[in-house]
Design an enzyme around this catalytic site. Sequence first.
Site, PDB file in Angstrom:
ATOM      1  CE  LYS A 165       0.238   6.073  61.861  1.00 57.57           C
ATOM      2  NZ  LYS A 165       1.279   6.912  62.495  1.00 57.57           N
ATOM      3  CD  GLU A 215      -9.047   5.564  60.534  1.00 54.34           C
ATOM      4  OE1 GLU A 215      -9.566   4.623  59.898  1.00 54.34           O
ATOM      5  OE2 GLU A 215      -8.085   5.413  61.298  1.00 54.34           O
ATOM      6  CB  SER A 264       7.543   5.214  66.029  1.00 57.83           C
ATOM      7  OG  SER A 264       7.466   6.573  66.415  1.00 57.83           O
TER       8      SER A 264
HETATM    9  C1  PLP Z   1       1.181   7.400  63.788  1.00 56.44           C
HETATM   10  C2  PLP Z   1       2.476   7.459  64.482  1.00 56.44           C
HETATM   11  C3  PLP Z   1       2.612   7.146  65.852  1.00 56.44           C
HETATM   12  C4  PLP Z   1       1.429   6.852  66.730  1.00 56.44           C
HETATM   13  O1  PLP Z   1       0.697   5.710  66.398  1.00 56.44           O
HETATM   14  P1  PLP Z   1       0.800   4.358  67.214  1.00 56.44           P
HETATM   15  O2  PLP Z   1      -0.294   3.532  66.662  1.00 56.44           O
HETATM   16  O3  PLP Z   1       0.625   4.683  68.660  1.00 56.44           O
HETATM   17  O4  PLP Z   1       2.142   3.792  66.942  1.00 56.44           O
HETATM   18  C5  PLP Z   1       3.869   7.154  66.422  1.00 56.44           C
HETATM   19  N1  PLP Z   1       4.961   7.482  65.702  1.00 56.44           N
HETATM   20  C6  PLP Z   1       4.874   7.799  64.390  1.00 56.44           C
HETATM   21  C7  PLP Z   1       6.127   8.154  63.666  1.00 56.44           C
HETATM   22  C8  PLP Z   1       3.643   7.801  63.735  1.00 56.44           C
HETATM   23  O5  PLP Z   1       3.582   8.132  62.441  1.00 56.44           O
END
Ligand code: PLP
Length: 397
Positions: free
Chosen positions: A91, A113, A379
């Site tokens: 993020k 938000e 992610s």
């Molecule tokens: C917020 C988040 C997501 C989901 O958000 P996307 O916009 O779909 O990437 C996925 N993995 C992690 C670790 C997150 O913090």
Amino acid sequence: METYTTPTDQGYYGEFGGAFIPEMLYPNVEELRRKYLYIMSDPSFRDEFVALLNDYVGRPTPLYLAQRLSSEHGVNIYLKREDLCHTGAHKINNTIGQILLAQRLGKKRIIAETGAGQHGVATATVCALMNMECIVYMGKKDIERQAPNVARMKMLGAKVVPALSGSQTLKDATNEAIRDWINNPVDTHYIIGSVVGPHPYPDMVARFQSVISEEIRWQLKEHTGKEFPHYVIACVGGGSNAAGAFYHFLDETKVKLVAVEAAGHGIKTGMSAATTQLGKPGVLHGSKSLVMQTEDGQVVEPHSISAGLDYPGIGPLHANLFKSGRAQFLSATDSEALAAAFDLAKLEGIIPALETAHALAALNQMRFTPGETVVICLSGRGDKDLAAYMKAMDEKV
Ligand SMILES: *Cc1c(COP(=O)(O)O)cnc(C)c1O
């Protein structure tokens, strides 16, 4: 040539996208639309963005050949380690980009938000870094559920404002943020946390996150001699890590793209967040996309064990990938995701975020030919999910 990466001037990916906003928000969004590409292509912007990604976020993140996970599935699996980014997930790539953009627009005040608080923390972090005022709207219920992230945001100097209306969760926080933006059009920038919202947000956020696939291409070439994998797999909440991981492969149709949604308790249980399986075209948060809704168009409250996937929509870029068939959409249940998280921890010594665990769980649903190359976007890291993992361990014994 048809492209999956870039929307039309009006922000459409196929039939999805656009900017459905209240009249009073028009000047804010229009200012952004007119200037974002110009600012982002400025060499001084590029230089500062890249320098911060390298020295502050910790990019490039490694592309790691996960040997034991690979032999489990009979295929070569590379993990793109976004979990090693500062603040623990992808993020921050987006919030760094947007804060630099806000500075160049002359903004003094940042609003955002947040649901689980991950995007709130990433926003509070860059506001501290750039000495900008930061206000994060968060549902009252979420504030109670996500105490550690609320504490992080406060320690970073952000003001966390509870949204008291409706279900007191993410959508109510979004409404409060929009209301704030309408009242403060001149000095305030609204940092949206995924590839959602009115045009130009989906395109802007996808471009900031596209550094993920830019790196994958040259890193894979270093590892294997080839820059194109057979598959790229990512989880999808709003879709920003998937957009980033897919971006530089979207128009290379020999690369198969797999997006994994949260099935919650199961797609047919009424406790799920699998938007492409359950959703219909509709307008949510300023753009036309697929939305989980009732017959008369009321947004359905989604469910997922992972707060980051607990969203009733999906970005318009992904709605178009689904509709066109360019990407395959799978889903994983809460318990499949939990099992995949424990597998990765034991096999590779990496504890993934619960969101990411959905992408890992998809491996069990896929058939590979030996020798193929698979890239999974890792992610985020699982520190924030330890309570859920502890509960799962308790229930097992
Ligand atoms: C917020 C988040 C997501 C989901 O958000 P996307 O916009 O779909 O990437 C996925 N993995 C992690 C670790 C997150 O913090």
